[in-house]
Design a protein around this motif. Structure first.
Motif, short mmCIF file in Angstrom:
data_model
loop_
_atom_site.label_atom_id
_atom_site.label_comp_id
_atom_site.label_asym_id
_atom_site.label_seq_id
_atom_site.Cartn_x
_atom_site.Cartn_y
_atom_site.Cartn_z
N LEU A 87 0.74 -1.30 -0.05
CA LEU A 87 -0.14 -0.02 0.20
C LEU A 87 0.73 1.43 0.07
N ASP A 88 1.84 1.20 0.73
CA ASP A 88 3.06 2.35 0.76
C ASP A 88 4.25 1.79 0.02
N VAL A 89 4.23 1.89 -1.11
CA VAL A 89 5.59 1.56 -1.79
C VAL A 89 6.95 1.89 -1.34
N PRO A 90 7.11 3.41 -1.07
CA PRO A 90 8.41 3.80 -0.90
C PRO A 90 8.71 3.21 0.70
N ARG A 91 7.66 3.13 1.57
CA ARG A 91 8.03 2.46 2.84
C ARG A 91 8.21 1.17 2.87
N ALA A 92 7.46 0.20 2.13
CA ALA A 92 7.89 -0.99 2.06
C ALA A 92 9.23 -1.43 1.43
N ARG A 144 0.32 -5.60 -8.11
CA ARG A 144 0.11 -6.90 -7.91
C ARG A 144 1.48 -7.75 -8.04
N ASP A 145 2.19 -7.29 -9.20
CA ASP A 145 3.40 -7.77 -9.52
C ASP A 145 4.79 -7.45 -8.62
N LEU A 146 4.51 -6.27 -8.10
CA LEU A 146 5.67 -5.63 -7.11
C LEU A 146 5.47 -6.51 -6.08
N GLY A 147 4.24 -6.81 -5.65
CA GLY A 147 3.89 -7.72 -4.33
C GLY A 147 4.47 -9.27 -4.64
N SER A 148 4.55 -9.49 -5.80
CA SER A 148 4.99 -10.86 -6.16
C SER A 148 6.58 -10.87 -6.15
N ILE A 149 7.17 -9.95 -6.45
CA ILE A 149 8.74 -9.73 -6.32
C ILE A 149 9.49 -9.32 -5.15
N TYR A 150 8.60 -8.71 -4.10
CA TYR A 150 8.87 -7.81 -3.17
C TYR A 150 9.64 -8.89 -1.99
#
Length: 192
Positions: A87-92, A144-150
């Motif tokens: 939800l918060d890309v920079p923070r994650a 969704r793809d960012l979540g997959s590679i995170y």
């Protein structure tokens, strides 16, 4: 329960013996691979069982390689039970651990929230900085793809090849693979 040399618990396995004298190990929690191997030896050496099933073990776990005969074990029913939505890309991205230095501009679209942002991800000495930028992207991807590679379980280049991520320069996927690589693939033991 497995205990270390000082008697301190450092792992456990829960199992049952059921139909057809099959011993089913439902859950194994271990401090390290040696503890896991000790508990596996206990299960495999259990008396009066015809088959041993280890449930919820990551596909790349070294257990099969520890058998005298690699083919004595087989993988089936692989499930992930693990999903991440940032939800918060920079923070994650700044909270995550990193093993390689590098810099990427990510064009991240979140259709559900109706957002699209460019982020400059800079990794130095295991720490990341992630800030909004106007620079042209190296990779374009859905949240969704960012979540997959995170978590490091899916290589960005796999999603480029699948058409989910668009690489805007030839070496972007290779750099992303190196950056998002993790020491171990993520694995969730329980569904929720």
């Amino acid at each position: 329960v497995h205990r270390d040399a000082h008697g301190v618990p450092d792992g456990y396995a829960s199992y049952s013996i059921g139909e057809g004298n099959a011993l089913t190990v439902d859950e194994t929690i271990a401090a390290d691979d040696a503890v896991f191997a000790a508990m596996a030896r206990f299960a495999l050496g259990h008396d009066l069982v015809s088959r041993v099933v280890f449930k919820h073990v990551p596909a790349e776990h070294p257990l099969r390689w520890q058998f005298a005969d690699f083919r004595a074990g087989e993988v089936s029913g692989d499930t992930d039970w693990l999903w991440v939505r940032l939800l918060d890309v920079p923070r994650a991205l700044t909270a995550r651990g990193w093993f390689t230095d590098g810099e990427l501009v990510l064009d991240v679209e979140d259709p559900f929230l109706g957002e699209r942002n460019h982020y400059l991800l800079t990794v130095r000495d295991g720490k990341a900085d992630c800030v909004p930028t106007d620079r042209e992207p190296d990779l374009s991807l859905d949240v969704r793809d960012l979540g997959s590679i995170y978590l490091g379980g899916t290589a960005p280049s796999t999603l480029v090849r699948a058409g989910h991520i668009q690489a805007h320069r030839p070496d972007a996927a290779t750099l992303a693979d190196a950056l998002f690589h993790a020491e171990r693939s993520p694995h969730c033991l329980h569904w929720f």
